[in-house]
Scaffold this active site. Structure first.
Site, PDB file in Angstrom:
ATOM      1  CE1 TYR A  48      -3.365   2.977   1.193  1.00  0.00           C
ATOM      2  CE2 TYR A  48      -1.624   3.252   2.578  1.00  0.00           C
ATOM      3  CZ  TYR A  48      -2.677   3.803   1.757  1.00  0.00           C
ATOM      4  OH  TYR A  48      -3.915   4.295   1.737  1.00  0.00           O
ATOM      5  N   GLY A  55      -5.783   5.677   0.246  1.00  0.00           N
ATOM      6  CA  GLY A  55      -7.025   5.710   0.789  1.00  0.00           C
ATOM      7  C   GLY A  55      -7.939   4.473  -0.573  1.00  0.00           C
ATOM      8  CG  HIS A  78      -4.077  14.504   0.634  1.00  0.00           C
ATOM      9  ND1 HIS A  78      -3.824  14.249  -0.607  1.00  0.00           N
ATOM     10  CD2 HIS A  78      -4.837  14.078   1.638  1.00  0.00           C
ATOM     11  CE1 HIS A  78      -4.371  13.165  -0.835  1.00  0.00           C
ATOM     12  NE2 HIS A  78      -4.860  12.941   0.508  1.00  0.00           N
ATOM     13  CG  ASN A 190      -0.802   7.808   7.081  1.00  0.00           C
ATOM     14  OD1 ASN A 190       0.331   6.692   6.607  1.00  0.00           O
ATOM     15  ND2 ASN A 190      -1.417   8.312   7.345  1.00  0.00           N
ATOM     16  NE  ARG A 290     -13.741  25.466  54.135  1.00  0.00           N
ATOM     17  CZ  ARG A 290     -15.120  24.526  53.869  1.00  0.00           C
ATOM     18  NH1 ARG A 290     -15.091  24.184  53.883  1.00  0.00           N
ATOM     19  NH2 ARG A 290     -16.588  25.824  53.449  1.00  0.00           N
TER      20      ARG A 290
END
Length: 514
Positions: A48, A55, A78, A190, A290
């Site tokens: 891949y 994708g 991108h 990525n 407090r």
């Protein structure tokens, strides 16, 4: 397990103290060995992002003659972010985080990718990275594409205070644009490095704000002449939470030398009040005074958890696939998914909203004469009716805290499927980190107003000389930047000045250094 390349302390030194990364100390031999393994391993296999599309396009094999084009295409296609650019500090932190990932030697990139990235970090070359674009899986694809775009000599960088063409700045610095070898385009785009970088910057400021909140808790109890047993070791040890005990320890250190805090055993346990029916001084202070160990303790523990997760992510391989030269394999999965960062940033955001709310309530105590019973309305040292003191400052603090409360809604739960439903559940981690950053900025503003009010209340009571030395030092620092106010005056410059002071100092680290 590989030794971490960077600690958060290393990142802090690089971001804020001018430290550079020593190239000779980096495990570049391991990076090169991983690259050489991948080059041989990928020669006759389908992997891949090396010889397939990205994708949903992974079902299409890419012809060998286009493999370099494939890597350039993911970078260029991108780089589609929108909105204002991230500030230089966040960009630098993101680049360090990206270097941390590549230096795990599980990405298969050529060592030149790491070398050039480190040169950008060391030389102050900051890629244009817009705020908007990431859904947090496959990590920060869009924003990291903008970073990668500048490494190949395209896009814009912020260099020496100016926006310039990346190719031009590379030439000025005698650097060559990155050349694609096998999968540099995918590995650079990525992963979770942008959300991690923003998260790290958030972490440093959130930790500092917590310390200022602890110091404010001591100071306001000095103003109220509170009994000091609410910070005692014995009381807080009775509840087993480490965060609460940490806050109480810090409060006791800051309170050392105070002449304002009261001892309950000296005043209420000595039998002298046997016939008293009404006590003028409060037996127990309001909760915002407090209960600060109990309120701030969970915030301390939240930040401790966030610190651990950020340091782990900083030293993780967060891209896909993962190259394992030891096992001789390439493994496909989802290490790019940003859930760890997104969830932690939401937790930090919620914790800091609570911190802002506490500061706002403490400010209200100082402003409200019918509640505190010892100070003029709105800390007004002028003529009541004619002058207004810090009345309008409270408006700003209240409205800013209200915005924080709106932003407190968790973003981690806001997944929207996209990418042809390939990315059918996403983290939105970068959005979460940016919202957290906004809350932290707001919290700084509220805290700055609180500190001006603490100094003004101290002057109203004329007790500066009786404060604990640590708080007296802070009082002097505040007064250098914001003088005592009698006549009405604009406060916006003073608020900004004190905000910058709070961002650059840490009261607890100061006493630890003594």
């Amino acid at each position: 397990m590989q030794t971490p390349v960077f600690s958060l302390e290393d990142v802090s030194s690089i971001l804020y103290s001018g430290k550079t990364i020593d190239m000779a100390s980096l495990p570049l031999d391991d990076v090169e060995a991983c690259y050489e393994f991948l080059k041989k391993f990928a020669a006759d296999k389908v992997i891949y992002g090396i010889n397939t599309g990205f994708g949903p396009m992974a079902q299409w094999r890419v012809d060998d003659k286009h493999l370099k084009d494939l890597q350039y295409n993911i970078i260029r296609s991108h780089a589609t972010g929108a909105g204002a650019p991230l500030d230089d500090t966040c960009v630098k932190a993101a680049m360090i985080a990206r270097a941390g990932t590549l230096l795990q030697a599980r990405s298969g990139v050529h060592p030149d990718a790491v070398r050039l990235l480190v040169q950008f970090i060391n030389r102050g070359i900051f890629p244009f990275i817009p705020e908007h674009g990431s859904v947090g899986a496959s990590g920060d694809l869009v924003q990291l594409a903008h970073m990668a775009l500048t490494l190949i000599g395209e896009g814009q960088v912020h260099y020496k205070g100016q926006w310039r063409d990346a190719g031009e700045v590379l030439r000025i610095n005698g650097l060559q644009p990155l050349q694609i070898h096998i999968r540099e385009g995918l590995s650079l785009t990525n992963g979770t490095s942008v959300m991690t970088g923003i998260g790290i910057v958030n972490q440093f400021m959130a930790e500092r704000l917590l310390d200022w909140s602890i110091a404010a808790a001591v100071w306001i109890n000095e103003i109220a002449s509170s009994y000091d047993d609410m910070m005692s070791e014995e009381l807080n040890a009775a509840r087993r939470h480490e965060g609460q005990q940490h806050v109480a320890r810090c409060m006791r250190k800051l309170a050392q030398g105070s002449q304002c805090l009261r001892k309950r055993q000296h005043e209420l346990y000595d039998s002298s009040h046997r016939d008293t029916t009404t006590f003028e001084h409060k037996v127990q202070a309001y909760y915002s005074l407090r209960c600060t160990p109990q309120i701030l303790g969970p915030i301390a523990e939240t930040l401790a958890c966030s610190r651990r997760v950020l340091e782990e992510e900083l030293n993780s391989a967060c891209d896909n696939p993962i190259v394992d030269p030891v096992a001789g394999d390439v493994l496909h999965g989802g290490n790019f998914h940003g859930d760890y960062i997104s969830l932690e940033q939401d937790k930090v955001k919620i914790a800091l909203v609570r911190l802002a709310m506490t500061a706002e309530r403490q400010l209200n105590y100082l402003m409200h004469d019918r509640i505190n019973g010892i100070l003029p309305p709105f800390l007004n040292m002028g003529t009541l009716g004619l002058n207004y003191g810090m009345q309008a400052c409270q408006f700003t603090a209240t409205s800013t805290t209200a915005e924080c409360q709106t932003l407190a809604m968790p973003n981690y739960v806001h997944s929207i499927p996209n990418n042809n439903d390939n990315q059918d559940i996403v983290s939105m981690g970068t959005n979460t980190a940016l919202l957290t950053k906004r809350v932290i900025e707001n919290c700084c503003q509220v805290m700055a107003i609180l500190y001006i009010a603490l100094a003004q209340a101290t002057d109203c009571l004329d007790i500066a000389a009786q404060l604990a030395p640590a708080n007296r030092k802070t009082y002097d620092e505040v007064r250098e930047r914001c003088p005592k106010t009698v006549d009405d005056t604009p406060f916006y410059r003073e608020i900004d000045s004190i905000e910058q002071y709070l961002k650059s100092h840490d009261p607890i680290k100061d006493i630890q250094a003594q």
